[in-house]
Write a protein that holds these residues in place. Structure first.
Motif, PDB file in Angstrom:
ATOM      1  N   ARG A  22       0.822  -1.224   0.000  1.00 43.82           N
ATOM      2  CA  ARG A  22       0.000   0.000   0.000  1.00 43.82           C
ATOM      3  C   ARG A  22       0.846   1.259   0.000  1.00 43.82           C
ATOM      4  NH1 ARG A  22      -4.396  -1.130   4.604  1.00 43.82           N
ATOM      5  NH2 ARG A  22      -5.661  -2.538   3.370  1.00 43.82           N
ATOM      6  N   GLU A  23       1.845   1.275   0.868  1.00 46.37           N
ATOM      7  CA  GLU A  23       2.662   2.488   0.980  1.00 46.37           C
ATOM      8  C   GLU A  23       3.433   2.759  -0.294  1.00 46.37           C
ATOM      9  OE1 GLU A  23       2.533   5.006   3.154  1.00 46.37           O
ATOM     10  OE2 GLU A  23       0.836   3.815   3.857  1.00 46.37           O
ATOM     11  N   LYS A  24       3.894   1.717  -0.990  1.00 44.74           N
ATOM     12  CA  LYS A  24       4.591   1.918  -2.266  1.00 44.74           C
ATOM     13  C   LYS A  24       3.637   2.557  -3.281  1.00 44.74           C
ATOM     14  CE  LYS A  24       8.728   0.417  -1.602  1.00 44.74           C
ATOM     15  NZ  LYS A  24       9.878   1.291  -1.657  1.00 44.74           N
ATOM     16  N   ILE A  25       2.398   2.076  -3.319  1.00 47.74           N
ATOM     17  CA  ILE A  25       1.411   2.660  -4.235  1.00 47.74           C
ATOM     18  C   ILE A  25       1.150   4.111  -3.852  1.00 47.74           C
ATOM     19  CG2 ILE A  25      -1.011   2.602  -4.953  1.00 47.74           C
ATOM     20  CD1 ILE A  25      -0.807  -0.471  -4.900  1.00 47.74           C
ATOM     21  N   ARG A  26       0.952   4.365  -2.567  1.00 45.99           N
ATOM     22  CA  ARG A  26       0.694   5.741  -2.120  1.00 45.99           C
ATOM     23  C   ARG A  26       1.869   6.660  -2.448  1.00 45.99           C
ATOM     24  NH1 ARG A  26      -1.542   3.596   3.594  1.00 45.99           N
ATOM     25  NH2 ARG A  26      -3.763   3.512   3.091  1.00 45.99           N
ATOM     26  N   ILE A  32       3.810  11.208  -8.556  1.00 50.60           N
ATOM     27  CA  ILE A  32       3.379  11.603  -9.909  1.00 50.60           C
ATOM     28  C   ILE A  32       2.150  12.515  -9.888  1.00 50.60           C
ATOM     29  CG2 ILE A  32       4.402   9.545 -10.964  1.00 50.60           C
ATOM     30  CD1 ILE A  32       1.473   8.493 -11.315  1.00 50.60           C
ATOM     31  N   GLY A  33       1.680  12.856  -8.690  1.00 47.76           N
ATOM     32  CA  GLY A  33       0.537  13.764  -8.579  1.00 47.76           C
ATOM     33  C   GLY A  33      -0.806  13.104  -8.824  1.00 47.76           C
ATOM     34  N   ALA A  34      -0.881  11.788  -8.640  1.00 42.68           N
ATOM     35  CA  ALA A  34      -2.140  11.055  -8.818  1.00 42.68           C
ATOM     36  C   ALA A  34      -2.948  11.158  -7.524  1.00 42.68           C
ATOM     37  CB  ALA A  34      -1.873   9.603  -9.183  1.00 42.68           C
ATOM     38  N   THR A  35      -3.989  11.970  -7.534  1.00 43.11           N
ATOM     39  CA  THR A  35      -4.749  12.247  -6.317  1.00 43.11           C
ATOM     40  C   THR A  35      -6.029  11.427  -6.175  1.00 43.11           C
ATOM     41  OG1 THR A  35      -5.879  14.069  -7.427  1.00 43.11           O
ATOM     42  CG2 THR A  35      -3.851  14.612  -6.206  1.00 43.11           C
ATOM     43  N   ALA A  38      -8.724   6.252  -4.745  1.00 46.87           N
ATOM     44  CA  ALA A  38      -8.499   4.804  -4.817  1.00 46.87           C
ATOM     45  C   ALA A  38      -7.009   4.438  -4.801  1.00 46.87           C
ATOM     46  CB  ALA A  38      -9.156   4.219  -6.061  1.00 46.87           C
ATOM     47  N   HIS A  39      -6.135   5.403  -5.078  1.00 52.53           N
ATOM     48  CA  HIS A  39      -4.688   5.162  -5.009  1.00 52.53           C
ATOM     49  C   HIS A  39      -4.157   5.300  -3.583  1.00 52.53           C
ATOM     50  CE1 HIS A  39      -4.676   5.170  -9.299  1.00 52.53           C
ATOM     51  NE2 HIS A  39      -4.768   6.476  -9.440  1.00 52.53           N
ATOM     52  N   HIS A  40      -4.962   5.867  -2.701  1.00 57.98           N
ATOM     53  CA  HIS A  40      -4.490   6.192  -1.354  1.00 57.98           C
ATOM     54  C   HIS A  40      -5.302   5.545  -0.238  1.00 57.98           C
ATOM     55  CE1 HIS A  40      -1.891   9.336  -3.043  1.00 57.98           C
ATOM     56  NE2 HIS A  40      -2.874   9.521  -3.898  1.00 57.98           N
ATOM     57  N   ASP A  41      -6.585   5.340  -0.445  1.00 59.61           N
ATOM     58  CA  ASP A  41      -7.498   4.922   0.619  1.00 59.61           C
ATOM     59  C   ASP A  41      -8.132   3.573   0.284  1.00 59.61           C
ATOM     60  OD1 ASP A  41      -9.393   4.739   2.632  1.00 59.61           O
ATOM     61  OD2 ASP A  41     -10.685   6.316   1.808  1.00 59.61           O
ATOM     62  N   PRO A  42      -7.879   2.547   1.100  1.00 61.60           N
ATOM     63  CA  PRO A  42      -8.459   1.224   0.823  1.00 61.60           C
ATOM     64  C   PRO A  42      -9.985   1.238   0.733  1.00 61.60           C
ATOM     65  CG  PRO A  42      -6.830   1.067   2.572  1.00 61.60           C
ATOM     66  CD  PRO A  42      -7.026   2.522   2.288  1.00 61.60           C
ATOM     67  N   GLU A  43     -10.642   2.033   1.578  1.00 59.60           N
ATOM     68  CA  GLU A  43     -12.113   2.084   1.541  1.00 59.60           C
ATOM     69  C   GLU A  43     -12.616   2.695   0.241  1.00 59.60           C
ATOM     70  OE1 GLU A  43     -14.034   0.390   3.574  1.00 59.60           O
ATOM     71  OE2 GLU A  43     -12.146  -0.213   4.500  1.00 59.60           O
ATOM     72  N   VAL A  53      -6.054  -0.755  -2.354  1.00 63.79           N
ATOM     73  CA  VAL A  53      -5.684   0.406  -3.158  1.00 63.79           C
ATOM     74  C   VAL A  53      -5.179  -0.067  -4.515  1.00 63.79           C
ATOM     75  CG1 VAL A  53      -5.263   1.975  -1.227  1.00 63.79           C
ATOM     76  CG2 VAL A  53      -3.382   0.621  -2.125  1.00 63.79           C
ATOM     77  N   VAL A  54      -5.497   0.724  -5.526  1.00 65.74           N
ATOM     78  CA  VAL A  54      -5.138   0.386  -6.903  1.00 65.74           C
ATOM     79  C   VAL A  54      -3.988   1.286  -7.340  1.00 65.74           C
ATOM     80  CG1 VAL A  54      -6.933   1.903  -7.872  1.00 65.74           C
ATOM     81  CG2 VAL A  54      -6.034   0.021  -9.236  1.00 65.74           C
ATOM     82  N   ALA A  55      -3.026   0.702  -8.013  1.00 65.62           N
ATOM     83  CA  ALA A  55      -1.847   1.451  -8.444  1.00 65.62           C
ATOM     84  C   ALA A  55      -2.163   2.303  -9.672  1.00 65.62           C
ATOM     85  CB  ALA A  55      -0.716   0.481  -8.773  1.00 65.62           C
ATOM     86  N   PRO A  56      -1.512   3.464  -9.786  1.00 65.14           N
ATOM     87  CA  PRO A  56      -1.633   4.251 -11.023  1.00 65.14           C
ATOM     88  C   PRO A  56      -1.116   3.421 -12.212  1.00 65.14           C
ATOM     89  CG  PRO A  56      -0.645   5.577  -9.286  1.00 65.14           C
ATOM     90  CD  PRO A  56      -0.698   4.151  -8.777  1.00 65.14           C
TER      91      PRO A  56
END
Length: 148
Positions: A22-26, A32-35, A38-43, A53-56
């Motif tokens: 998760r932290e690597k994805i966050r 890269i500025g992906a806000t 779903a990239h940051h919050d599991p819920e 969380v889904v990776a960019p």
């Protein structure tokens, strides 16, 4: 030294598994500025039907760049890393990358050519789960600058 064209079609052994965290994805998303939540919050990701969380979309570059060392560092191929320039990258997804995935990369050399005194190397990295589920194919083109 020029690139050895007989390497076209060569496939290298699968890499060791990479645990997607998760932290690597966050961290990657932040860099890269992906806000997108779903990239940051599991819920937020689960609300969209994802398991975590889904990776960019460009996240697999983390695992494929490390895996490409199999090719770049193969002395018989003839890549001079000091002259290497990344030329192009593209991704073809089967499914997104999620936190918790364990990914394995298999590299194949698809093309080796020379034009204008420069070497061109095209690779394909198939990224699968350790269970063999296809995730994404990543193509990269490298230019090995010729002598000036």
């Amino acid at each position: 030294m020029s690139l050895d064209p007989s390497f076209v079609g060569r496939t290298y052994p699968p890499t060791a598994p990479y645990q997607v965290g998760r932290e690597k994805i966050r961290e990657f998303a932040g860099a890269i500025g992906a806000t997108e939540p779903a990239h940051h919050d599991p819920e937020a990701a689960r609300a969209l039907g994802h398991p975590d969380v889904v990776a960019p979309p460009t996240f697999p570059v983390i695992v494929t760049m490390a895996a490409s060392s199999q090719i770049i560092e193969d002395p018989a191929l003839g890549v001079d890393y000091s002259r290497l320039v990344h030329g192009d990258q593209r991704f073809a997804y089967t499914r997104p990358v999620f936190a918790g995935d364990e990914l394995v990369c298999t590299n194949t050399i698809e093309d080796v050519s020379t034009r204008g005194g420069h070497g061109f190397l095209t690779t394909r990295t198939d990224v699968n789960t350790v269970g063999g589920e296809p995730v994404v194919a990543v193509w990269a083109r490298y230019v090995i600058r010729g002598e000036a």
